[in-house]
Design an enzyme around this catalytic site. Structure first.
Site, mmCIF file in Angstrom:
data_model
loop_
_atom_site.group_PDB
_atom_site.id
_atom_site.type_symbol
_atom_site.label_atom_id
_atom_site.label_comp_id
_atom_site.label_asym_id
_atom_site.label_seq_id
_atom_site.Cartn_x
_atom_site.Cartn_y
_atom_site.Cartn_z
ATOM 1 N N SER A 1 0.843 -1.199 0.000
ATOM 2 C CA SER A 1 0.000 0.000 0.000
ATOM 3 C C SER A 1 0.881 1.253 0.000
ATOM 4 O O SER A 1 1.660 1.437 -0.938
ATOM 5 C CB SER A 1 -0.961 -0.076 1.198
ATOM 6 O OG SER A 1 -1.995 0.873 1.058
ATOM 7 N N ASP B 1 -10.085 -5.613 -3.133
ATOM 8 C CA ASP B 1 -9.484 -4.601 -2.260
ATOM 9 C C ASP B 1 -10.388 -3.375 -2.231
ATOM 10 O O ASP B 1 -10.651 -2.775 -3.274
ATOM 11 C CB ASP B 1 -8.106 -4.257 -2.829
ATOM 12 C CG ASP B 1 -7.299 -3.331 -1.949
ATOM 13 O OD1 ASP B 1 -7.903 -2.438 -1.307
ATOM 14 O OD2 ASP B 1 -6.071 -3.492 -1.920
ATOM 15 N N HIS C 1 -7.280 -6.116 1.088
ATOM 16 C CA HIS C 1 -6.098 -5.288 1.348
ATOM 17 C C HIS C 1 -5.332 -5.768 2.585
ATOM 18 O O HIS C 1 -4.368 -5.127 3.005
ATOM 19 C CB HIS C 1 -6.568 -3.837 1.567
ATOM 20 C CG HIS C 1 -5.519 -2.789 1.344
ATOM 21 N ND1 HIS C 1 -4.968 -2.519 0.101
ATOM 22 C CD2 HIS C 1 -4.914 -1.906 2.193
ATOM 23 C CE1 HIS C 1 -4.080 -1.536 0.205
ATOM 24 N NE2 HIS C 1 -4.027 -1.141 1.467
#
Lengths: 283, 283
Positions: free
Chosen positions: B152, B228, B261
């Site tokens: 991320s 995600d 995620h």
């Protein structure tokens, strides 16, 4: 029949599903959260066996699922994993009046408490042996082939649950179990609160005591870190070994030099435990 | 020369050592904590390569080490893993005046801030590219063969650190990177605070912008979960793919259907990433 659990979260992992759910426990008189990993074989429709995991002091249903790295091998083997919380929780559930983390919330010790103020909520033994398996086997279409394992307080719980219930579990293992809780500070504190001061009432909750009367010769795999800071004061694997030798019970107790009490230790050897369980669970 | 770091904790795992250490950062003007996994080959005296891991928003040096399950394969391959914190920390280090978790503490974005009140402490780029590798390579006898990866915000960081420093890293990968931070809410907020409002100053911190000028064709492996929740608003892997196609840069972007995620996603694919890095790092 219990009402159905509600989904808290869901993540795909290793081709399977990692779920958290909440439900109202009839036995514990509170809302409880549990985690379950369903392997790809389950998502494809198979009724898979389950390993019930009991965590240690101050843990919840999440620690093992996040830190042990068990899902990779469970997905390969086609085994579900069910992790309960370590105590009742919520408003009105009593905890340690002294504020400790070794009694009350996070420290149910997998017994059925008989003393006040604990007796209404602290029935973790009935919860993990009966209520939770009945719920998850229906909710997630699991088979009734069950293994059980756990860590520290949960290792004690796994040993006690299996030894008290011949035929209910097909496989058994533990990491760093509190092997003789009657004779260590953690166990003495918890048992005196939950069960009262008469030590005769403690025997049925102590794996090293139960082993001598076990009617079923379920092979036990135990891993114990040699650098575990609780080894000498709290865990006493030598008591379990002596009891197994006296009873002729099959116990593989592996001392692992240099390993401590953490999930870094569990992660290292969880694959061996899953394969130990799979020998009995996966046909 | 920096003073030597002090040990916070040490656990044996997969035959190696999982360490946390603290040191005084000259670059960030605060105490910093980092984690390092040393594989068995390192403990036996080999000078092993290292994978530098950069975590995402609100993480610390611990999340990846506890949740990704990377040590098993790193131990097999003989690769150390170094995980930094995600921002400067401590008294006097400013954070988001609005109390958000996407700016300030836990959200350093791996840039060198040029604006007040950030410029003194928020130099995470210099820290992860220069200060921390120099420190850990000496302290833990690591080789200067480096790979870099992250998740991320840390995926963005890994891409930017490698693309800006030809020759410094031998391998590169990312999970769910913020691929085009100039054009997403997380990046716009952070960059406007750390770098000011002139968007021309943002280009050198945006992987999709940097890729067109990359002088080195380091193959990039990216995994992105198809489920995600941040995919459409924040991550924009399509911008990275388009930039790689325009530049003829080798990018393997794998969309993984159903994955989110979380670290349950990272744990599933970290083995592939470690083997991708090992191809370049382990001779």
């Amino acid at each position: 029949m219990s009402e159905r659990p509600t989904l808290v979260s869901s993540s795909k992992t290793f081709g399977g599903s990692q779920l958290r759910l909440r439900h109202r426990s009839q036995v514990l008189h509170c809302e409880m959260t549990y985690s379950v990993f369903l392997p790809p074989q389950s998502l494809a429709g198979a009724r898979v066996p389950a390993l019930y995991w009991l965590s240690g002091l101050s843990s919840t249903d999440e620690n093992f699922m996040q830190k042990a790295g068990a899902q990779r091998v469970a997905a390969e083997l086609g085994i579900a994993i069910v992790a309960s919380d370590t105590s009742p929780r919520g408003d009105g559930v009593p905890s340690d009046p002294g504020g400790g983390w070794d009694l009350g919330l996070g420290a149910g010790f997998y017994v059925n408490a008989t003393r006040e103020p604990w007796a209404r909520n602290y029935r973790m033994y009935d919860y993990v042996v009966d209520e939770l398996p009945a719920l998850v086997e229906e909710e997630h279409s699991l088979s009734d082939s069950r293994g059980i394992s756990g860590h520290s307080m949960g290792g004690h719980g796994a040993l006690v649950c299996a030894l008290r219930n011949p035929g209910r579990y097909r496989s058994l293992s533990a990491f760093s179990p509190i092997s003789n809780p009657m004779r260590c500070p953690w166990g003495e504190k918890a048992f005196s609160h939950y069960l009262g001061s008469d030590r005769k009432d403690w025997h049925e909750w102590d794996a090293s005591e139960l082993l001598s009367g076990a009617s079923e010769r379920l092979p036990i795999l135990v891993d114990q870190g040699g650098a575990d800071p609780f080894l000498e004061t709290q865990l006493h694997p030598e008591a379990l070994r002596a009891a197994a030798e006296r009873a002729g019970h099959p116990l593989t107790l592996r001392m692992q030099p240099g390993y401590d009490h953490s999930y870094f230790f569990i992660a290292t050897f969880i694959e061996d435990h899953l394969r130990h369980h799979a020998k009995a669970l996966v046909r």
